[in-house]
Design an enzyme around this catalytic site. Structure first.
Site, PDB file in Angstrom:
ATOM      1  N   ALA A 150       0.612  -0.837  -0.105  1.00  0.00           N
ATOM      2  CA  ALA A 150       0.595  -0.212   0.363  1.00  0.00           C
ATOM      3  C   ALA A 150       1.254   0.796  -0.545  1.00  0.00           C
ATOM      4  O   ALA A 150       1.332   1.593   0.453  1.00  0.00           O
ATOM      5  CB  ALA A 150      -0.729   0.343   0.873  1.00  0.00           C
ATOM      6  N   ASP A 196      13.125  -1.794  -7.704  1.00  0.00           N
ATOM      7  CA  ASP A 196      13.993  -1.691  -9.016  1.00  0.00           C
ATOM      8  C   ASP A 196      14.115  -2.868  -9.363  1.00  0.00           C
ATOM      9  O   ASP A 196      14.514  -4.192 -10.320  1.00  0.00           O
ATOM     10  CB  ASP A 196      15.588  -2.181  -8.462  1.00  0.00           C
ATOM     11  N   ARG A 212       9.440  -3.082 -11.255  1.00  0.00           N
ATOM     12  CA  ARG A 212       8.938  -2.488 -12.509  1.00  0.00           C
ATOM     13  C   ARG A 212       9.186  -3.630 -13.915  1.00  0.00           C
ATOM     14  O   ARG A 212       9.217  -3.780 -14.537  1.00  0.00           O
ATOM     15  CB  ARG A 212       9.590  -1.519 -12.364  1.00  0.00           C
ATOM     16  N   GLY A 271     -10.774  -6.415 -35.988  1.00  0.00           N
ATOM     17  CA  GLY A 271     -12.174  -6.343 -36.633  1.00  0.00           C
ATOM     18  C   GLY A 271     -13.003  -6.589 -35.233  1.00  0.00           C
ATOM     19  O   GLY A 271     -12.509  -6.544 -34.654  1.00  0.00           O
ATOM     20  N   GLU A 288       2.796   0.992 -10.911  1.00  0.00           N
ATOM     21  CA  GLU A 288       3.544   0.438 -10.512  1.00  0.00           C
ATOM     22  C   GLU A 288       4.840   1.789 -11.229  1.00  0.00           C
ATOM     23  O   GLU A 288       6.882   2.076 -11.274  1.00  0.00           O
ATOM     24  CB  GLU A 288       5.020  -0.840 -10.682  1.00  0.00           C
ATOM     25  N   THR A 306       3.433   5.439 -13.255  1.00  0.00           N
ATOM     26  CA  THR A 306       2.753   5.678 -14.606  1.00  0.00           C
ATOM     27  C   THR A 306       4.256   5.706 -15.690  1.00  0.00           C
ATOM     28  O   THR A 306       5.156   6.030 -15.826  1.00  0.00           O
ATOM     29  CB  THR A 306       1.893   6.730 -15.290  1.00  0.00           C
TER      30      THR A 306
END
Length: 401
Positions: free
Chosen positions: A127, A252, A255, A354, A378, A380
């Site tokens: 969090a 590190d 990501r 399509g 993580e 933007t």
């Protein structure tokens, strides 16, 4: 000489993970996308042990041999290889496997041996984001105050992946708001701790089976030893930078793991698209140059090249982490590249196919919905580019905002 081939142990892991993705994830992908909120899918519970094994980095004797040779393929690269394959099946289901929370990565990165033993095998969420602190992690206002043998936490957290299902939550909080990012620490908060409450579970565009929660901490009490890292607040600029760098070290590792999600998702969309186009007589002919190909063939070539570039960048960032090399720039580069690539490829595949791409007859429309968040959580796309720019220009976060 650079060797881009995966070693045997990772090829075996890749094969095993793909079997899970094809045999478990794909058949239930649409089912759980429609269910959205609910308990952990029963089909995923047996996978928790396999996920734990991935984090160990494979055969320890082989790991030792690699370390002796000066090149180690450990938990980070193992997680990337497995993660790509599993996300070829379903990203949301991967995030719902017990033990696969982002908090687990935080504990693995900076936890003590005792904390790793006690909490490492739990399902740990993380969090960080707050209503007033999103991409700027240093703006966190949730507080932590030491009261005897307990920390008392107060604040509100939003967009917490696995915040409802997790066994514990790694909460970012500040010891002293006036001292800025140096006072930000991570705390392990067990689910059910006094003062921790679930506010809501979000309804989302994609990754619908993965719970995303809002949490409230109201005089939440946890044991003193549940802090990750030192409780001391640095008193010099260099020490403050190092202290916050330790907290940010988690990214590190996470990501590149998020980048791997985009790799699997984009590859899955490309494979379905190629298969559909081949039925219509459109088949890639690699003997022709790009400009001698049809427009659709050229689109396929460009997407394949973009996917492969993102994969190599992700592998590099994970390998650097396994070998003790500073990889903050590379972690942000691969996350930015893969996040943007995954979104672009899945949307283009919907377009090329399509009405079949847009309908629920296939998973392409679901892949496109799932892909968007990978470019956001993580950190933007814009934040990743800012981090890379700071590294390239040698500027601090204060100098380049």
């Amino acid at each position: 000489m650079i060797n881009f081939e995966l070693p045997e142990k990772l090829l075996n892991l890749q094969k095993m993970s793909h079997q899970v993705a094809a045999g478990v994830f794909r058949p239930i992908s649409r089912k759980y996308d429609r269910i959205e909120h609910g308990p952990t899918p029963e089909e995923l519970k047996p996978l928790a042990q396999m996920r734990a094994a991935m984090r160990e980095g494979g055969d320890k004797s082989k790991v030792a041999a690699e370390a002796a040779s000066g090149s180690r393929n450990g938990a980070n690269l193992s997680g990337i290889v497995a993660g790509e394959e599993l996300c070829w099946g379903d990203v949301g289901l991967l995030l719902s496997i017990p033990g696969s929370g982002l908090g687990n990565a935080a504990i693995l990165a900076v936890g003590t041996p005792e904390q790793k033993e006690k909490f490492g095998k739990l399902y740990c969420a993380m969090a960080i984001t707050e209503p007033g602190a999103g991409s700027d992690s240093a703006a966190i206002s949730t507080t932590a105050v030491l009261d005897g043998d307990e920390w008392v936490l107060n604040g509100e957290k939003i967009f917490c992946t696995a915040g409802e299902r997790g066994d514990a939550i790694v909460v970012w909080a500040t010891l002293d708001k006036s001292k800025g990012k140096a006072a930000i620490k991570s705390f392990i908060v067990p689910q059910g701790a006094p003062g921790l409450s679930l506010v809501r579970v979000e309804e989302k565009m994609g990754l619908r089976i993965s719970d995303t929660a809002a949490l409230s901490l109201n005089n939440c009490r946890i044991p003193k030893e549940n802090i990750l890292g030192s409780p001391e607040v640095a008193d010099t600029e260099a020490a403050r930078k190092k202290a916050f760098g330790g907290v940010m070290q988690t990214f590190d590792s996470t990501r590149p793991a998020v980048a791997a999600m985009a790799l699997g998702l984009a590859r899955a969309a490309l494979e379905i698209t190629r298969e559909l186009l081949e039925k219509e007589g459109v088949k890639a002919d690699y003997s022709k140059t790009l400009y001698n190909s049809t427009a659709i063939e050229a689109e396929l070539y460009r997407m394949e090249a973009d996917l492969e570039a993102a994969r190599l960048m992700t592998y590099k960032a994970a390998w650097m982490a396994d070998n003790g090399q500073a990889n903050s720039k590379e972690a942000s580069m691969c996350k930015a590249k893969a996040g943007r690539m995954g979104n672009a490829v899945t949307l283009k595949c919907v377009e090329l196919c399509g009405e079949l791409g847009y309908s629920e007859n296939l998973l392409l429309e679901k892949f496109s919905r799932d892909s968007k968040i990978i470019d956001i959580f993580e950190g933007t796309q814009q934040i990743q580019q800012l981090i890379v720019a700071r590294h390239l220009l040698g500027l601090s976060s204060r100098e380049l905002k």
